[in-house]
Design a protein around this motif. Structure first.
Motif, short mmCIF file in Angstrom:
data_model
loop_
_atom_site.label_atom_id
_atom_site.label_comp_id
_atom_site.label_asym_id
_atom_site.label_seq_id
_atom_site.Cartn_x
_atom_site.Cartn_y
_atom_site.Cartn_z
N ALA A 27 46.15 39.15 32.06
CA ALA A 27 45.70 39.02 33.45
C ALA A 27 44.87 37.76 33.54
N SER A 28 45.04 36.99 34.63
CA SER A 28 44.14 35.86 34.89
C SER A 28 42.92 36.42 35.59
N ASP A 40 42.64 33.65 30.85
CA ASP A 40 43.56 34.73 30.54
C ASP A 40 42.91 35.78 29.64
N LYS A 52 46.32 45.54 37.78
CA LYS A 52 47.08 44.82 38.81
C LYS A 52 46.20 43.71 39.37
N PRO A 53 46.79 42.77 40.09
CA PRO A 53 45.97 41.73 40.70
C PRO A 53 44.98 42.33 41.70
N THR A 72 40.74 40.13 38.72
CA THR A 72 42.07 39.69 38.31
C THR A 72 42.74 39.04 39.51
N ILE A 73 43.42 37.92 39.26
CA ILE A 73 44.16 37.30 40.37
C ILE A 73 45.66 37.29 40.12
N ALA A 74 46.06 37.56 38.87
CA ALA A 74 47.49 37.61 38.57
C ALA A 74 47.69 38.36 37.27
N HIS A 76 50.56 38.48 34.11
CA HIS A 76 51.76 37.77 33.66
C HIS A 76 51.93 37.94 32.16
N SER A 100 48.39 42.01 48.54
CA SER A 100 48.71 40.67 48.04
C SER A 100 48.52 39.60 49.11
N GLN A 104 46.28 36.36 48.52
CA GLN A 104 46.73 34.99 48.77
C GLN A 104 45.77 34.26 49.70
N GLN A 107 42.89 33.03 47.77
CA GLN A 107 43.18 31.83 46.98
C GLN A 107 43.33 30.59 47.86
#
Ligand code: ADP
Ligand code: ZN
Length: 762
Positions: A27-28, A40, A52-53, A72-74, A76, A100, A104, A107
Motif C-alpha cells: 500500500a502507498s 510503500d 484498501k485505499p 493509504t492512497i493506493a 498495488h 474513490s 481522487q 489527490q
C-alpha cells in the motif's frame, strides 16, 4: 532527521533490487506531517484483502521504526522482495474513510494547492470522524458453528440451551446486555456458553451518538407555482441532470428572484432518482430560515455547521455515507460530504469570500466543487445575484451555461436606491454617523411600523484611537495595526491577534489627556441610534454580539416576529435574510472596503451594497435604500445603486484585462515571514530570487511582483513580505511553485506559505 532514511523505495528500483518473480502486495501510505510520503508498505498476510485505499494504518517509520498513523492512497503489487519492505502493523479503519472519487479529489487538491495529501486528508475527514467520536468498542455475540449442531445443543442444561436459542433466533449479533435481557439469564450462563464454544464473540466499533435520534417532523410545504423565469432555469438544470455528464450552470438571479425554489426543485428531480445533493452556503446564511425551507420539503436533510460537536459530526458523516440523507447543507467543508449517490451540487452565493479556506489546505470550495462535480459527472449550479467576475467571465466565454432570473418574484420592483453624499452631509465623531435624510427615513419607517436594517461593516466602538495633540495612533505591538476601541469593558483590541489592553485615557507618547476616538464601529452606531430613537427596539449583529451559540437564531426570530424594529450590524446582516416588512436599508458608509489595496476592492463593495439593498422591497409595501458614501460617483457604487450587474462587470472586466488580473490570469501569492525584520526580508528576497531563476530556466510565462510588505506588514510578532505570481497559464504557476517548494526549506524561524488563487491580500 530520520525521515531522510527514506521509507522504502517508491517507484525507482535499483537494478539489483528487481526480482521479476517477486510479487509483494503493498500500500502507498502518506502522512499528515513530515515526511509526507508516499512510501510503500507491505500488506502482511494477516491483513490480506483488508487494506484498501483511503484507510488509516499504523506503520513503522524511520530508523527507529517509530509507529506512525498514515493514510493509504493506493494498493498495488510491488516487485521488491518482501523482506525489503516494512509491513503495515495494523489497520485503524475497518472500511475506507471515503470512496474513490473523494480520494481522487484529495489527490487533485494536493497537486493543485501544493499541499501534501496527508494534510488534505485531515481537512476532508473531520476530526470527529477520525477520532471515532461518539463511538465505543462493543463486544458482540453470535452463535458458533458448533451451535448449528442440534444434537449438541440438545445436551445443554435448560437455561444454557434457552439462552443459546434466543441468540440463534435473534438473527443478528447481540451485545451481552441485549442477550441477558432477552434470555433473562445471568452473565455466568453466557460465559459458560462462550467457554463451551457455542458462542463466538468479536468486538466492533459502534455509534453511541444519535442512535435514538428521531428526525423531527416538519410540516410538508407544497411548492409554489413557478414564475416563467424559474421554469426556464429549471429546464436547463433538468437537462443537465438527465445528460449524465458534468456541466456548470450559473444561476444569475437578482435578490428575491426565487433562486432557492429553483435549487429545491432541482434537488427534487435528483432525489426522485434516489440520488443525493450537496448545497453549499456561506456559514452565515446557514440560518434557521434556510434550514427550515429545506426541511419543509425533504424528508431527510443533514445540516453540517462549524459549531457541531465531534460525535454529532461523526454521526452525520456516517449517515451521509450510508446514503441516508437526500440533501446535505453546509458551509465550504460540506463539499467533502461522503455522499455515495451524489447527483447534484449547488453552491449558493457563489461570490462569497468565505468559500475560500484561509488555513492549510487553502482551497476554494467553488473550485473543489467544480472538480468533484466533474469526477462524479454531475451538474454544478452556482447561484448569485452578484456572481464573482471569475464565474461570470467563464459563463460569457461558454465554459459555463448561464440562466437568469432578472426579475423578482411576483414582479416586485427592486428597491429604489439613493446615495447620500457624505462630503456635503457630514458625519463624524462629533455630529454622529447618521445623516439627516437617513434619520428622517428611519423616523418615517418607525411611524409606518416597518423595520430598518443598518449596515456598518466595522465592529467595535471606534476603529482607531488617536491623540489629537501629537497624532499618535495606538497600535498593536505585534501586528502594527491600529487597535479598535470596544466600550464593553473599555478595551482596545487588535482585530487580527486579539491583543487587548485597557483603553488608554492619556497619550503614551505626549501625555495629552483627551485622547480621541476616530472612526466608527457598530458599537458606537448602536449607542447613537439608541440615543436618537430611545423608544425603538433594536439589536446589533456582529461577531462580538454573536459569540454565543444560538444568538443568531434568537435575533432573527425576534426580527421576524417584528419585535425588533431596527437591526444593525456588519456584513452578517447583508446576506440572505428574507423579511417582507423591511422597508428601509441604510448603509452607514459604503466606502469601508473601497480603498483597500486589493484588486477586488470594487467588486467586494459592489457585492456588499447590492446584497444589503436586496434585503428590502420583498413584501407588498416596497422598500427604499439609502447609501451614505464619500464617493457617490464611484462606478462600483453607481452600479450597485442601479442594481446594474452588467454595467459593473463590463467596466470592471475591462480593467482586469488591462492589468492582467483574474479572470484573465491566474494568481498565486507567496508569503514569507519571520520574527526579525532584516532576516525575514533577506529570506523573502532569496525565495523570490529562486522563483525568478526557475522562471528564467524554464522560460515560463509567469510574471512576479514583489517581494514587498503586504498591507499587514507585521502580524503576531512576525514581519511579513509577499510576492504575487501572475500567469495566463495556471499550470505554469503550479510547475514553478512545486519546483520551488521542493527545493526551499524554511530558514530558521523564517517560513513561507503558498496561497493558490488567493482572495485575502492582506
Ligand atoms: P433569492 O434567493 O433569489 O434572493 P428567495 O429564494 O429568497 O430569493 O425567494 C424570495 C421569496 O419568494 C421567498 O419568500 C420565496 O418563498 C418566494 N418565492 C420563490 N418562488 C416563488 C414562486 N414561484 N411563487 C411565489 N413565491 C415564491
Ligand atoms: Zn495584533
Amino acid at each position: 532527521m530520520d525521515y531522510q532514511q527514506g521509507e522504502l523505495f517508491s517507484n525507482e528500483l535499483a537494478p539489483w533490487e528487481i526480482d521479476a518473480a517477486a510479487e509483494t502486495p503493498c500500500a502507498s501510505v502518506v502522512f499528515p506531517e513530515a515526511p509526507f510520503g508516499p512510501y510503500d508498505y507491505r500488506i502482511p498476510d494477516e491483513l490480506g484483502g483488508l487494506i484498501k485505499p483511503a484507510m488509516r494504518v499504523v506503520v513503522p517509520l524511520g530508523k527507529g521504526n517509530r509507529e506512525m498513523v498514515g493514510y493509504t492512497i493506493a494498493v498495488h503489487i510491488s516487485q521488491h522482495p518482501r523482506e525489503l519492505i516494512k509491513p503495515i502493523l495494523r489497520a485503524i479503519d475497518p472500511e475506507p474513510l471515503c470512496n474513490s472519487n473523494l480520494l481522487q479529489l484529495i489527490q487533485w487538491m494536493s497537486r493543485y494547492y501544493l499541499v501534501p495529501s496527508g494534510q488534505v486528508f485531515e481537512a476532508v475527514v473531520p476530526a470527529g470522524v477520525r477520532a471515532g467520536a461518539g463511538t465505543r468498542n462493543q463486544t458482540l455475540l453470535k452463535p458458533s458453528l458448533k451451535a448449528s449442531d442440534d444434537a449438541q445443543v440438545k445436551l445443554l442444561p435448560v437455561k444454557q440451551r434457552q439462552t443459546l436459542q434466543q441468540l440463534i433466533l435473534a438473527d443478528e449479533p447481540l451485545s451481552q446486555d441485549q442477550l441477558k435481557h432477552l434470555a433473562q439469564c445471568s452473565e455466568g450462563v453466557i460465559k459458560k456458553l462462550r467457554e463451551l464454544e457455542f458462542i463466538d464473540s468479536y468486538t466492533e466499533r459502534v455509534m453511541t451518538f444519535g442512535k435514538d435520534d428521531i428526525q423531527p417532523t416538519y410540516e410538508r410545504v407544497l411548492p409554489p407555482a413557478l414564475s416563467s423565469d424559474q421554469r426556464l432555469a429549471l429546464q436547463t438544470i433538468y437537462a443537465a441532470i438527465d445528460s449524465g455528464e458534468h456541466e456548470t450552470i450559473l444561476l444569475h438571479g437578482v435578490t428575491g428572484s426565487g433562486k432557492t425554489e429553483v435549487y429545491m426543485q432541482s434537488i427534487e428531480q435528483v432525489a426522485s432518482y434516489g440520488k443525493q445533493a450537496i448545497v453549499l452556503v456561506p456559514e452565515i446564511s446557514l440560518t434557521p430560515q434556510t434550514r427550515s425551507r429545506f426541511q419543509n420539503r425533504f424528508s431527510s436533510v443533514a445540516v453540517l455547521h462549524s459549531k457541531m460537536s465531534g460525535p454529532e459530526r461523526h454521526y452525520q458523516w456516517k449517515r451521509i455515507a450510508e446514503g441516508g440523507a437526500q440533501v446535505i447543507i453546509g458551509p465550504r467543508s460540506a463539499i467533502f460530504a461522503p455522499a455515495p449517490y451524489l447527483g447534484l451540487i449547488i453552491l449558493d452565493e457563489e461570490h462569497e469570500g468565505s468559500f475560500k479556506q484561509e488555513t492549510i489546505p487553502r482551497y476554494h470550495a467553488r473550485d473543489v466543487a467544480i472538480h468533484r462535480a466533474s469526477l462524479e459527472r454531475i451538474p454544478l449550479v452556482l447561484g448569485s445575484a452578484t456572481p464573482s467576475l471569475e464565474t461570470f467571465h467563464r459563463s460569457s466565454t461558454g465554459q459555463y451555461k448561464i440562466v437568469s432570473l432578472p426579475r423578482r418574484i411576483l414582479n416586485r420592483p427592486l428597491p429604489e436606491v439613493t446615495t447620500i453624499d457624505l462630503r456635503s452631509n457630514r458625519i463624524d465623531v462629533d455630529r454622529g454617523s447618521l445623516s439627516r435624510p437617513l434619520v428622517q427615513a428611519i423616523e418615517r419607517t418607525l411611524a409606518e411600523n416597518g423595520q430598518t436594517i443598518l449596515l456598518l461593516n466595522r465592529r467595535g466602538f471606534a476603529t482607531s484611537i488617536q491623540c489629537p495633540s501629537c497624532g499618535d495612533v495606538v497600535t498593536c505591538p505585534d501586528c502594527d495595526l491600529a487597535l479598535t476601541h470596544h466600550r464593553e469593558g473599555s478595551k482596545a483590541t487588535c482585530h487580527y491577534c486579539d491583543y487587548t489592553i485597557a483603553a488608554p485615557r492619556v497619550c503614551s507618547k505626549c501625555g495629552f489627556d483627551a485622547i480621541r476616538l476616530a472612526g466608527l464601529g457598530t458599537q458606537k452606531l448602536e449607542m447613537e441610534v439608541q440615543q436618537r430613537f430611545p423608544n425603538a427596539v433594536m439589536a446589533r449583529m456582529d461577531s462580538d454580539t454573536m459569540k454565543k451559540p444560538g444568538s443568531h437564531e434568537r435575533v432573527q426570530a425576534d426580527f421576524r416576529s417584528g419585535r425588533i424594529q431596527i437591526l444593525m450590524g456588519t456584513q452578517m446582516i447583508a446576506k440572505g435574510l428574507d423579511f417582507p416588512n423591511v422597508l428601509l436599508v441604510g448603509v452607514i458608509n459604503a466606502d469601508t472596503a473601497l480603498h483597500f489595496p486589493d484588486f477586488r476592492a470594487s467588486e467586494k463593495t459592489f457585492q456588499l451594497v447590492t446584497q444589503v439593498a436586496g434585503r428590502t422591497g420583498r413584501g407588498e409595501r416596497g422598500g427604499e435604500v439609502l447609501v451614505q458614501t464619500y464617493s457617490p460617483d464611484h462606478p462600483a457604487i453607481l452600479a450597485a445603486c442601479k442594481h446594474d450587474y452588467k454595467m459593473f462587470s463590463d467596466l470592471e472586466l475591462t480593467q482586469r484585462e488591462q492589468f492582467g488580473y483574474p479572470p484573465y490570469a491566474s494568481l498565486a501569492r507567496i508569503i514569507m515571514r519571520g520574527p526579525v525584520q532584516q532576516e525575514a526580508e533577506e529570506f523573502a528576497d532569496a525565495v523570490v530570487k529562486k522563483i525568478q531563476m526557475e522562471i528564467a530556466r524554464t522560460s515560463a510565462p509567469v510574471r512576479v511582483l514583489g517581494p514587498a510588505p503586504p498591507p499587514i506588514a507585521k502580524l503576531r510578532g512576525h514581519y511579513r513580505f509577499h510576492a504575487m505570481l501572475i500567469s495566463k497559464e495556471a499550470a505554469a504557476l503550479n510547475a514553478i511553485l512545486s519546483r520551488v517548494q521542493a527545493t526551499t526549506k524554511p530558514m530558521g524561524e523564517n517560513l513561507y506559505l503558498i496561497d493558490i488563487d488567493p482572495i485575502d491580500m492582506l
